[in-house]
Design a protein around this motif. Structure first.
Motif, mmCIF file in Angstrom:
data_model
loop_
_atom_site.group_PDB
_atom_site.id
_atom_site.type_symbol
_atom_site.label_atom_id
_atom_site.label_comp_id
_atom_site.label_asym_id
_atom_site.label_seq_id
_atom_site.Cartn_x
_atom_site.Cartn_y
_atom_site.Cartn_z
ATOM 1 N N THR A 293 27.160 13.497 14.330
ATOM 2 C CA THR A 293 27.219 14.992 13.455
ATOM 3 C C THR A 293 28.514 15.759 14.097
ATOM 4 O O THR A 293 29.078 16.145 12.671
ATOM 5 C CB THR A 293 26.019 15.694 13.889
ATOM 6 N N ALA A 294 28.881 15.801 15.069
ATOM 7 C CA ALA A 294 30.126 16.538 15.218
ATOM 8 C C ALA A 294 31.301 15.839 14.654
ATOM 9 O O ALA A 294 32.349 16.562 14.370
ATOM 10 C CB ALA A 294 30.303 16.507 17.049
ATOM 11 N N ALA A 295 31.433 14.841 15.087
ATOM 12 C CA ALA A 295 32.543 13.966 14.125
ATOM 13 C C ALA A 295 32.413 14.107 12.491
ATOM 14 O O ALA A 295 33.535 14.250 12.115
ATOM 15 C CB ALA A 295 32.486 12.375 14.510
ATOM 16 N N VAL A 296 31.382 14.053 11.963
ATOM 17 C CA VAL A 296 31.237 14.469 10.575
ATOM 18 C C VAL A 296 31.473 15.676 10.177
ATOM 19 O O VAL A 296 32.379 16.067 9.342
ATOM 20 C CB VAL A 296 29.719 14.269 10.063
ATOM 21 N N LEU A 297 31.204 16.549 11.153
ATOM 22 C CA LEU A 297 31.863 18.181 10.813
ATOM 23 C C LEU A 297 33.050 18.365 10.915
ATOM 24 O O LEU A 297 33.922 19.025 10.479
ATOM 25 C CB LEU A 297 31.115 19.045 11.968
ATOM 26 N N ASP A 298 34.098 17.617 11.774
ATOM 27 C CA ASP A 298 35.422 17.495 11.991
ATOM 28 C C ASP A 298 36.101 16.556 10.836
ATOM 29 O O ASP A 298 37.241 16.537 10.771
ATOM 30 C CB ASP A 298 35.604 16.843 13.439
ATOM 31 N N GLY A 299 35.411 16.029 9.870
ATOM 32 C CA GLY A 299 36.005 15.514 8.826
ATOM 33 C C GLY A 299 36.285 13.824 9.152
ATOM 34 O O GLY A 299 37.115 13.377 8.404
ATOM 35 N N ALA A 300 35.860 13.569 10.378
ATOM 36 C CA ALA A 300 36.428 11.983 10.889
ATOM 37 C C ALA A 300 35.391 10.845 10.072
ATOM 38 O O ALA A 300 35.986 9.886 10.590
ATOM 39 C CB ALA A 300 36.268 12.120 12.322
ATOM 40 N N MET A 301 34.521 11.157 9.424
ATOM 41 C CA MET A 301 33.479 9.942 9.163
ATOM 42 C C MET A 301 33.400 9.902 7.485
ATOM 43 O O MET A 301 32.130 9.683 7.157
ATOM 44 C CB MET A 301 32.260 10.373 9.702
ATOM 45 N N GLY A 302 34.400 9.676 6.835
ATOM 46 C CA GLY A 302 34.469 9.942 5.322
ATOM 47 C C GLY A 302 34.174 8.445 4.846
ATOM 48 O O GLY A 302 34.124 7.513 5.774
ATOM 49 N N VAL A 303 33.558 8.129 3.702
ATOM 50 C CA VAL A 303 33.259 6.876 3.002
ATOM 51 C C VAL A 303 34.219 6.979 1.783
ATOM 52 O O VAL A 303 34.687 8.238 1.181
ATOM 53 C CB VAL A 303 31.849 6.643 2.896
ATOM 54 N N GLY A 304 34.266 6.132 0.931
ATOM 55 C CA GLY A 304 34.792 6.055 -0.442
ATOM 56 C C GLY A 304 36.099 4.921 0.125
ATOM 57 O O GLY A 304 36.650 4.928 1.145
ATOM 58 N N GLU A 305 36.739 4.614 -1.052
ATOM 59 C CA GLU A 305 38.030 3.653 -0.628
ATOM 60 C C GLU A 305 39.076 4.327 -0.206
ATOM 61 O O GLU A 305 39.861 3.545 0.738
ATOM 62 C CB GLU A 305 38.516 3.151 -2.157
ATOM 63 N N GLU A 306 39.047 5.861 -0.330
ATOM 64 C CA GLU A 306 40.285 6.398 0.485
ATOM 65 C C GLU A 306 40.172 6.622 1.898
ATOM 66 O O GLU A 306 41.161 6.854 2.485
ATOM 67 C CB GLU A 306 40.207 8.118 -0.137
ATOM 68 N N HIS A 307 38.839 6.569 2.333
ATOM 69 C CA HIS A 307 38.419 6.347 3.579
ATOM 70 C C HIS A 307 38.181 4.999 4.330
ATOM 71 O O HIS A 307 37.877 5.082 5.588
ATOM 72 C CB HIS A 307 37.231 7.283 3.934
ATOM 73 N N GLY A 308 38.594 4.059 3.414
ATOM 74 C CA GLY A 308 38.234 2.767 4.067
ATOM 75 C C GLY A 308 36.968 2.041 3.983
ATOM 76 O O GLY A 308 36.941 0.926 4.394
ATOM 77 N N LEU A 309 36.068 2.598 3.130
ATOM 78 C CA LEU A 309 34.887 1.878 2.833
ATOM 79 C C LEU A 309 34.181 2.455 1.418
ATOM 80 O O LEU A 309 33.532 3.232 1.368
ATOM 81 C CB LEU A 309 33.662 2.633 3.846
ATOM 82 N N PRO A 310 34.510 1.526 0.419
ATOM 83 C CA PRO A 310 34.112 1.748 -0.762
ATOM 84 C C PRO A 310 32.811 1.732 -0.877
ATOM 85 O O PRO A 310 31.961 1.180 -0.168
ATOM 86 C CB PRO A 310 34.588 0.416 -1.748
ATOM 87 N N VAL A 311 32.295 2.768 -1.821
ATOM 88 C CA VAL A 311 30.868 2.961 -2.267
ATOM 89 C C VAL A 311 30.492 2.235 -3.357
ATOM 90 O O VAL A 311 31.188 2.226 -4.320
ATOM 91 C CB VAL A 311 30.389 4.337 -2.300
ATOM 92 N N ILE A 312 29.484 1.323 -3.149
ATOM 93 C CA ILE A 312 28.871 0.268 -4.275
ATOM 94 C C ILE A 312 27.510 0.854 -4.513
ATOM 95 O O ILE A 312 26.705 0.898 -3.703
ATOM 96 C CB ILE A 312 28.900 -1.098 -3.916
ATOM 97 N N ARG A 313 27.075 1.578 -5.788
ATOM 98 C CA ARG A 313 26.035 2.315 -6.060
ATOM 99 C C ARG A 313 25.090 1.635 -7.060
ATOM 100 O O ARG A 313 25.631 1.047 -7.946
ATOM 101 C CB ARG A 313 26.348 3.661 -6.566
ATOM 102 N N PHE A 314 23.747 1.612 -6.557
ATOM 103 C CA PHE A 314 22.863 1.109 -7.433
ATOM 104 C C PHE A 314 21.963 2.085 -7.618
ATOM 105 O O PHE A 314 21.400 3.071 -6.815
ATOM 106 C CB PHE A 314 22.052 -0.023 -7.165
#
Length: 340
Positions: A293-314
């Motif tokens: 949670t602390a890493a997320v608060l620091d902006g270190a845990m992004g998702v999406g292609e720009e963060h290296g993990l594309p999101v595939i949604r259903f």
């Protein structure tokens, strides 16, 4: 409310969309409206494997999610309706998986989701991020908690850096100050691993991966976070520092052959990880969830292609298709959206 269930073992077609009553939270519990439900390998393997007996006559799958507190039960003071949260291990010990519009969970499985993070980030934490945290904290001399600078001086090799656990490991290790090397199978995955934050990316199908890794880590790597130890063992041992750790969290090959004298000479430590299971282990992972949670608060845990993990949604009604996509090796994080 709508929910996904399965009542028998089989292929993804056993997953059914049903209507059920809205559950009420009991003492120490919260009700969460799910906005994004993460699909992990355990989610698509469990309904299809006779080796994993059904824990209930009717199972709602998925362990991870991002959502909003909808109601709280008696005695709950740490959360209130409207709070954004992320969920871990929802289906472990409770038939309260996140592939549904609303779920009820004890507060021990729920953590605040910072305002700067999307619900997709929340759904991508849970099993991948806690597995990554454990892999980074089992090596000899490693800290048991992660924070900025906690891994200063450590060199981490992440195999399969474009996968969900590999992605989370890269992000957490970099946030904690490690030098991060990762191996990938091609240029598309190399771009994703770089976007995730890896300092050095090695295509293991080209050139000499051992030489490339050793060029960065001349004294060897402190810890290898390993997704396929049977396939990668020779490279791992060739780049591992004396007394280094190989942290294994998965492998489709159930057996690996070891050269005992070689590993004695290296003073190798193998650690086979199971991040979530028993109550004792869950209690230990509560600190890891705080770190994540602390890493997320620091902006270190992004998702999406720009963060290296594309999101595939259903949408929820297409959960079977989501499982099939994950089973077939979709590159990215497969998310089921109950609000769609």
């Amino acid at each position: 409310m709508k929910a996904i269930v399965y009542r028998e073992i089989g292929d993804p077609s056993v997953l059914k969309l049903i209507e059920r009553d809205v559950p009420e939270p009991g003492p120490g519990e919260v009700r969460i409206r799910i906005h994004a439900s993460g699909v992990n390998p355990t989610d698509w393997r469990a309904p299809s494997s006779s080796e994993w007996p059904m824990p209930y006559l009717e199972v709602t799958p998925h362990h991870d999610a991002g959502g909003v507190i909808d109601a709280v039960g008696p005695g709950v003071e740490t959360f209130a309706p409207g709070d954004r949260v992320w969920v871990m291990s929802a289906g472990l010990g409770y038939n309260t998986g996140t592939a549904q519009e609303l779920t009820v969970l004890p507060t021990s499985k729920v953590w605040p989701l910072p305002e700067n993070a999307s619900f997709e980030v929340g759904a991508a934490l849970g099993i991948p991020a806690l597995t990554a945290h454990r892999a980074l904290t089992v090596a000899e001399g490693a800290p048991r908690r992660l924070a900025p600078k906690a891994l200063d001086g450590f060199t981490v090799l992440v195999t399969g850096g474009a996968g969900a656990v590999g992605h989370a490991t890269i992000q957490l290790a970099r946030w904690a100050g490690a030098t991060v090397i990762t191996t990938v199978s091609g240029p598309e995955k190399a771009a994703l691993a770089t976007a995730a934050g890896a300092h050095h990316v090695v295509n293991y199908r080209e050139g000499d991966p051992v030489a490339e890794i050793r060029a960065v880590a001349q004294d060897g790597v402190d810890v290898v976070v390993e997704v396929a130890v049977a396939e990668n063992l020779d490279v791992d041992l060739a780049v591992l520092k004396n007394s280094g750790t190989i942290a294994v969290y998965n492998d489709d090959n159930p057996k690996v052959e070891l050269n005992i004298l070689q590993n004695i000479g290296l003073d190798t430590r193998f650690h086979f990880l199971l991040a979530l299971s028993t109550d004792e282990r869950m209690a230990r992972m509560a600190g890891a969830a705080d770190d994540v949670t602390a890493a997320v608060l620091d902006g270190a845990m992004g998702v999406g292609e720009e963060h290296g993990l594309p999101v595939i949604r259903f949408p929820l009604a297409e959960t079977a298709a989501a499982h099939l996509a994950a089973q077939n090796g979709a590159v990215g994080k497969v998310i089921v959206d109950p609000t769609a």
